[in-house]
Design a protein around this motif. Sequence first.
Motif, PDB file in Angstrom:
ATOM      1  N   MET A  60      -1.785   5.579  -0.001  1.00 42.03           N
ATOM      2  CA  MET A  60      -2.978   4.834  -0.382  1.00 42.03           C
ATOM      3  C   MET A  60      -3.561   5.347  -1.698  1.00 42.03           C
ATOM      4  SD  MET A  60      -6.527   4.487   1.758  1.00 42.03           S
ATOM      5  CE  MET A  60      -8.027   3.886   1.006  1.00 42.03           C
ATOM      6  N   ASP A 122       0.181  -1.521   2.489  1.00 38.73           N
ATOM      7  CA  ASP A 122      -0.090  -0.146   2.930  1.00 38.73           C
ATOM      8  C   ASP A 122      -1.182  -0.116   3.996  1.00 38.73           C
ATOM      9  OD1 ASP A 122      -0.177   2.911   2.522  1.00 38.73           O
ATOM     10  OD2 ASP A 122      -2.227   2.307   2.043  1.00 38.73           O
ATOM     11  N   ARG A 123      -2.270  -0.866   3.773  1.00 42.55           N
ATOM     12  CA  ARG A 123      -3.364  -0.922   4.746  1.00 42.55           C
ATOM     13  C   ARG A 123      -2.927  -1.615   6.040  1.00 42.55           C
ATOM     14  NH1 ARG A 123      -5.759   2.751   5.090  1.00 42.55           N
ATOM     15  NH2 ARG A 123      -3.864   3.485   4.098  1.00 42.55           N
ATOM     16  N   TYR A 124      -2.073  -2.641   5.895  1.00 46.18           N
ATOM     17  CA  TYR A 124      -1.570  -3.351   7.082  1.00 46.18           C
ATOM     18  C   TYR A 124      -0.782  -2.400   7.985  1.00 46.18           C
ATOM     19  CZ  TYR A 124       1.861  -5.970   9.798  1.00 46.18           C
ATOM     20  OH  TYR A 124       2.662  -6.413  10.810  1.00 46.18           O
ATOM     21  N   TYR A 219      -4.565  -9.291   5.785  1.00 46.14           N
ATOM     22  CA  TYR A 219      -5.919  -9.032   6.285  1.00 46.14           C
ATOM     23  C   TYR A 219      -6.246  -9.817   7.548  1.00 46.14           C
ATOM     24  CZ  TYR A 219      -7.525  -5.658   2.915  1.00 46.14           C
ATOM     25  OH  TYR A 219      -7.698  -4.487   2.208  1.00 46.14           O
ATOM     26  N   ILE A 222      -4.873  -7.447   9.978  1.00 45.47           N
ATOM     27  CA  ILE A 222      -5.716  -6.246   9.991  1.00 45.47           C
ATOM     28  C   ILE A 222      -7.002  -6.496  10.772  1.00 45.47           C
ATOM     29  CG2 ILE A 222      -7.188  -4.779   8.531  1.00 45.47           C
ATOM     30  CD1 ILE A 222      -4.949  -4.936   6.400  1.00 45.47           C
ATOM     31  N   THR A 241     -11.436   2.081   5.985  1.00 48.67           N
ATOM     32  CA  THR A 241     -10.241   2.490   5.239  1.00 48.67           C
ATOM     33  C   THR A 241      -9.705   1.376   4.346  1.00 48.67           C
ATOM     34  OG1 THR A 241      -8.703   1.814   7.002  1.00 48.67           O
ATOM     35  CG2 THR A 241      -9.567   4.063   7.098  1.00 48.67           C
ATOM     36  N   CYS A 242     -10.112   0.126   4.619  1.00 50.53           N
ATOM     37  CA  CYS A 242      -9.605  -0.986   3.799  1.00 50.53           C
ATOM     38  C   CYS A 242     -10.707  -1.784   3.104  1.00 50.53           C
ATOM     39  CB  CYS A 242      -8.749  -1.929   4.643  1.00 50.53           C
ATOM     40  SG  CYS A 242      -9.602  -2.654   6.037  1.00 50.53           S
ATOM     41  N   HIS A 245     -10.554  -1.629  -0.831  1.00 54.85           N
ATOM     42  CA  HIS A 245      -9.461  -2.456  -1.375  1.00 54.85           C
ATOM     43  C   HIS A 245      -9.799  -3.933  -1.282  1.00 54.85           C
ATOM     44  CE1 HIS A 245      -5.654  -4.793  -0.815  1.00 54.85           C
ATOM     45  NE2 HIS A 245      -5.390  -4.185  -1.952  1.00 54.85           N
ATOM     46  N   ASN A 301     -15.479   4.827  -0.066  1.00 54.14           N
ATOM     47  CA  ASN A 301     -14.389   5.599   0.514  1.00 54.14           C
ATOM     48  C   ASN A 301     -14.837   7.034   0.752  1.00 54.14           C
ATOM     49  OD1 ASN A 301     -11.842   7.350   0.405  1.00 54.14           O
ATOM     50  ND2 ASN A 301     -10.988   5.290   0.573  1.00 54.14           N
TER      51      ASN A 301
END
Length: 319
Positions: A60, A122-124, A219, A222, A241-242, A245, A301
């Motif tokens: 990330m 990456d977040r997924y 998303y 997510i 965490t997302c 972004h 963050n």
Amino acid sequence: MDRSNETSPVMGFILLGLSAHPKLEKTFFVLILLMYLVILLGNGVLILVTLLDSHLHTPMYFFLGNLSFLDICYTTSSVPLILDSFLIPRKTISFSACAGQMFLSFAMGATECVLLSMMAFDRYVAICNPLRYPVVMSKAAYMPMAASSWAAGSTNSIVQTSLAMRLPFCGDNVINHFTCEILAVLKLACADISINVISMGVTNMIFLAIPVLFISVSYVFILATILRIPSAEGRKKAFSTCSAHLTVVIVFYGTILFMYGKPKSKDPLGADKQDLADKLISLFYGVVTPMLNPIIYSLRNKDVKTAMRNMVAQKHLTE
């Protein structure tokens, strides 16, 4: 009639900028200069933090470091030229310098589109498949992902810049913009630009439509996963965490859609106002968005804020 006189090669271009609005030039010179300094400082600090803090040596933050470096490169390819145009009315730029600036700006913009979709993936994986995250997003995976983003953006820019600059330019060589923006340059061509139009359409599909679709689908999964988390604290932690972004994505793509999707005015007076509005919107896209990225990641963050505090504390201890 002999066309040789009409199609004499253009050795350079004149950047119109805001020369029709001299009162705005001084104001925007100070404003853009301050924003550029914030971009260099903010993104520079983010790069430094992600390199120095071992807790941020994750996919990330590797992508975030790439995004910050990209924003510095993107603004540096255009902002000095913009500032110069505020000081020198009808700024001249050579043909080769125009091509170079067009390549860099287009490459950075296309790369950011791909990079943001990589960050969404990456977040997924982190939220929807956390147990598989270390395997899927290993160093052997995320480094080629970032490299392919840069390669795709640069390759696309080479194609688009080559297609644009091979065109014959004749007559008026005044670009009604701050920089050698590709659409503004194409308006000056005295030849058929249908290949350029088709190529730009394909580019928009690959670098705008597909990444937006990919990010949107990511998303959806997510958010569905977050909503299934039983505790409110768990949902809040997962979303945090997302959220940074997602905010960056909305600002980046929202500005592009607004810039190219709004209706065009047919009234001459309205067209003049629209030209000014288009220039100011392009400034927002080119300067404000890269300035907001480090601010968004710093405020939203927790890991970045902690790393920054630790870096400041360490500096005080060593003094």
